[in-house]
Design a protein around this motif. Structure first.
Motif, mmCIF file in Angstrom:
data_model
loop_
_atom_site.group_PDB
_atom_site.id
_atom_site.type_symbol
_atom_site.label_atom_id
_atom_site.label_comp_id
_atom_site.label_asym_id
_atom_site.label_seq_id
_atom_site.Cartn_x
_atom_site.Cartn_y
_atom_site.Cartn_z
ATOM 1 N N HIS A 84 5.353 -10.565 4.305
ATOM 2 C CA HIS A 84 4.806 -10.495 2.873
ATOM 3 C C HIS A 84 3.626 -9.824 3.017
ATOM 4 C CE1 HIS A 84 7.673 -13.893 1.191
ATOM 5 N NE2 HIS A 84 8.600 -12.858 1.843
ATOM 6 N N VAL A 85 3.068 -9.338 2.036
ATOM 7 C CA VAL A 85 1.783 -8.630 1.925
ATOM 8 C C VAL A 85 1.108 -8.871 0.557
ATOM 9 C CG1 VAL A 85 2.461 -6.506 3.107
ATOM 10 C CG2 VAL A 85 2.802 -6.348 0.786
ATOM 11 N N ILE A 86 -0.021 -8.906 0.735
ATOM 12 C CA ILE A 86 -1.019 -9.016 -0.340
ATOM 13 C C ILE A 86 -1.985 -7.871 -0.443
ATOM 14 C CG2 ILE A 86 -3.070 -10.034 -1.329
ATOM 15 C CD1 ILE A 86 -2.268 -12.769 -0.141
ATOM 16 N N VAL A 87 -1.582 -7.061 -1.770
ATOM 17 C CA VAL A 87 -2.518 -5.697 -1.969
ATOM 18 C C VAL A 87 -3.834 -6.171 -2.593
ATOM 19 C CG1 VAL A 87 -2.488 -3.510 -2.651
ATOM 20 C CG2 VAL A 87 -0.256 -4.650 -1.634
ATOM 21 N N GLU A 88 -4.961 -5.808 -2.060
ATOM 22 C CA GLU A 88 -6.222 -5.967 -2.807
ATOM 23 C C GLU A 88 -6.714 -4.640 -3.054
ATOM 24 O OE1 GLU A 88 -7.541 -9.944 -0.303
ATOM 25 O OE2 GLU A 88 -8.483 -8.133 0.159
ATOM 26 N N ALA A 89 -7.361 -4.536 -4.213
ATOM 27 C CA ALA A 89 -8.414 -3.300 -4.645
ATOM 28 C C ALA A 89 -9.896 -3.903 -4.578
ATOM 29 C CB ALA A 89 -7.769 -2.879 -6.158
ATOM 30 N N SER A 90 -10.720 -2.957 -4.068
ATOM 31 C CA SER A 90 -12.087 -3.176 -3.931
ATOM 32 C C SER A 90 -12.601 -2.973 -5.192
ATOM 33 C CB SER A 90 -12.666 -2.458 -2.773
ATOM 34 O OG SER A 90 -14.023 -2.639 -2.749
ATOM 35 N N ARG A 91 -13.432 -3.759 -5.796
ATOM 36 C CA ARG A 91 -14.180 -3.299 -6.981
ATOM 37 C C ARG A 91 -15.536 -3.013 -6.669
ATOM 38 N NH1 ARG A 91 -13.881 -8.978 -9.520
ATOM 39 N NH2 ARG A 91 -16.086 -8.654 -9.648
ATOM 40 N N SER A 125 -8.022 5.787 -1.281
ATOM 41 C CA SER A 125 -9.228 6.944 -0.932
ATOM 42 C C SER A 125 -10.437 6.208 -0.584
ATOM 43 C CB SER A 125 -9.289 7.960 -2.363
ATOM 44 O OG SER A 125 -9.894 6.898 -3.442
ATOM 45 N N ALA A 126 -11.396 6.806 -0.190
ATOM 46 C CA ALA A 126 -12.755 6.521 0.223
ATOM 47 C C ALA A 126 -13.464 5.935 -0.973
ATOM 48 C CB ALA A 126 -13.663 7.631 0.630
ATOM 49 N N ASP A 127 -13.145 6.407 -2.398
ATOM 50 C CA ASP A 127 -13.836 5.842 -3.388
ATOM 51 C C ASP A 127 -13.112 4.719 -4.308
ATOM 52 O OD1 ASP A 127 -12.100 7.708 -4.310
ATOM 53 O OD2 ASP A 127 -13.161 8.298 -6.003
ATOM 54 N N LYS A 128 -11.941 4.584 -3.799
ATOM 55 C CA LYS A 128 -11.023 3.560 -4.294
ATOM 56 C C LYS A 128 -10.177 2.894 -3.265
ATOM 57 C CE LYS A 128 -10.803 5.263 -9.053
ATOM 58 N NZ LYS A 128 -10.198 5.045 -10.216
ATOM 59 N N PRO A 129 -10.886 2.197 -2.328
ATOM 60 C CA PRO A 129 -10.247 1.685 -1.228
ATOM 61 C C PRO A 129 -9.230 0.382 -1.573
ATOM 62 C CG PRO A 129 -12.267 0.747 -1.060
ATOM 63 C CD PRO A 129 -12.259 1.819 -2.200
ATOM 64 N N VAL A 130 -8.047 0.556 -0.982
ATOM 65 C CA VAL A 130 -6.939 -0.652 -1.263
ATOM 66 C C VAL A 130 -6.831 -1.207 0.287
ATOM 67 C CG1 VAL A 130 -4.833 -1.027 -1.899
ATOM 68 C CG2 VAL A 130 -5.967 0.467 -3.337
ATOM 69 N N SER A 182 -21.980 -8.132 -0.070
ATOM 70 C CA SER A 182 -21.269 -8.966 -1.131
ATOM 71 C C SER A 182 -19.959 -7.635 -1.344
ATOM 72 C CB SER A 182 -22.004 -9.040 -2.325
ATOM 73 O OG SER A 182 -21.119 -9.475 -3.344
ATOM 74 N N PHE A 183 -18.858 -8.581 -1.257
ATOM 75 C CA PHE A 183 -17.502 -7.714 -1.236
ATOM 76 C C PHE A 183 -16.870 -8.370 -2.604
ATOM 77 C CE2 PHE A 183 -12.846 -7.506 0.205
ATOM 78 C CZ PHE A 183 -12.713 -6.450 -0.480
ATOM 79 N N ALA A 184 -16.511 -7.707 -3.607
ATOM 80 C CA ALA A 184 -15.746 -8.142 -4.696
ATOM 81 C C ALA A 184 -14.498 -7.271 -4.731
ATOM 82 C CB ALA A 184 -16.645 -7.939 -6.096
ATOM 83 N N TYR A 185 -13.258 -8.067 -5.093
ATOM 84 C CA TYR A 185 -12.015 -7.406 -4.938
ATOM 85 C C TYR A 185 -11.115 -8.219 -6.054
ATOM 86 C CZ TYR A 185 -10.344 -11.549 -2.474
ATOM 87 O OH TYR A 185 -10.133 -12.612 -2.031
ATOM 88 N N TYR A 186 -10.026 -7.695 -6.326
ATOM 89 C CA TYR A 186 -8.921 -8.391 -7.070
ATOM 90 C C TYR A 186 -7.598 -7.774 -6.325
ATOM 91 C CZ TYR A 186 -8.354 -3.692 -9.201
ATOM 92 O OH TYR A 186 -8.433 -2.078 -9.430
#
Length: 177
Positions: free
Chosen positions: A81-88, A67-72, A96-100
């Protein structure tokens, strides 16, 4: 005699705990940066769009999901293969871009519980991109295979971050975009 036996048992217990502690994973932290001959705004236009991820080492495509408020972001690697990141936090004002990372294959990136912040700051007429990451080795249990121990996991993650920053630099300095 009981006292000697008790001391010996205590010494054995302490030695066992110490030996196990040496094998437990420790949180690794790395910081890599690069100066790019481009304006911070031009660099942020790339870094601040996490779906534009082809500058990241081994990534062929990035795709925004969620979603717009919880982008992945799903990053597809050269091997499929894929890496899936979630935006903090994506902070355009402070560049600045923080993610995990939610999902990754440890063979591709030997890290667990990985989080990072990538920032873009002015450096004279240029831009400084700094990538700070923290993670645990790819093998969370004691006695990891050598390629997934603390030192080798850190070495491979650092090399991946460094190569990614060099790719970003080459892309922006070569083409200007």
């Amino acid at each position: 005699m009981k006292r000697i036996a008790l001391l010996a048992a205590t010494a054995l217990a302490v030695t066992t705990v110490a030996a196990e502690a040496q094998h437990a994973p420790t949180r690794r932290k790395i910081v890599e940066s690069v100066i790019i001959d481009a304006s911070p705004d031009k660099v942020w236009a790339v870094v601040g769009n996490p779906a534009d991820a082809d500058w990241i080492e081994n990534v062929t495509r990035g795709e925004r999901q969620g979603s717009a408020d919880k982008p992945v972001f799903q990053l597809t690697l050269k091997n499929g293969h894929v890496i899936v990141e979630a935006s903090r936090k994506l902070d355009s004002e402070h560049r600045s871009f923080a993610y995990y990372i939610l999902e990754n294959e440890v063979g591709d990136l030997p890290a667990k519980d990985y989080s990072a912040t990538i920032s873009v700051q002015p450096e004279g007429e240029h831009a400084r991109v700094e990538w700070r990451a923290a993670f645990y080795r790819g093998h969370p249990n004691n006695d990891p295979p050598p390629e997934l121990n603390d030192e080798n996991s850190e070495k491979r993650v650092r090399a991946w971050v460094h190569a990614s920053l060099e790719n970003l630099k080459a892309r922006l300095e070569k083409s200007g975009s």
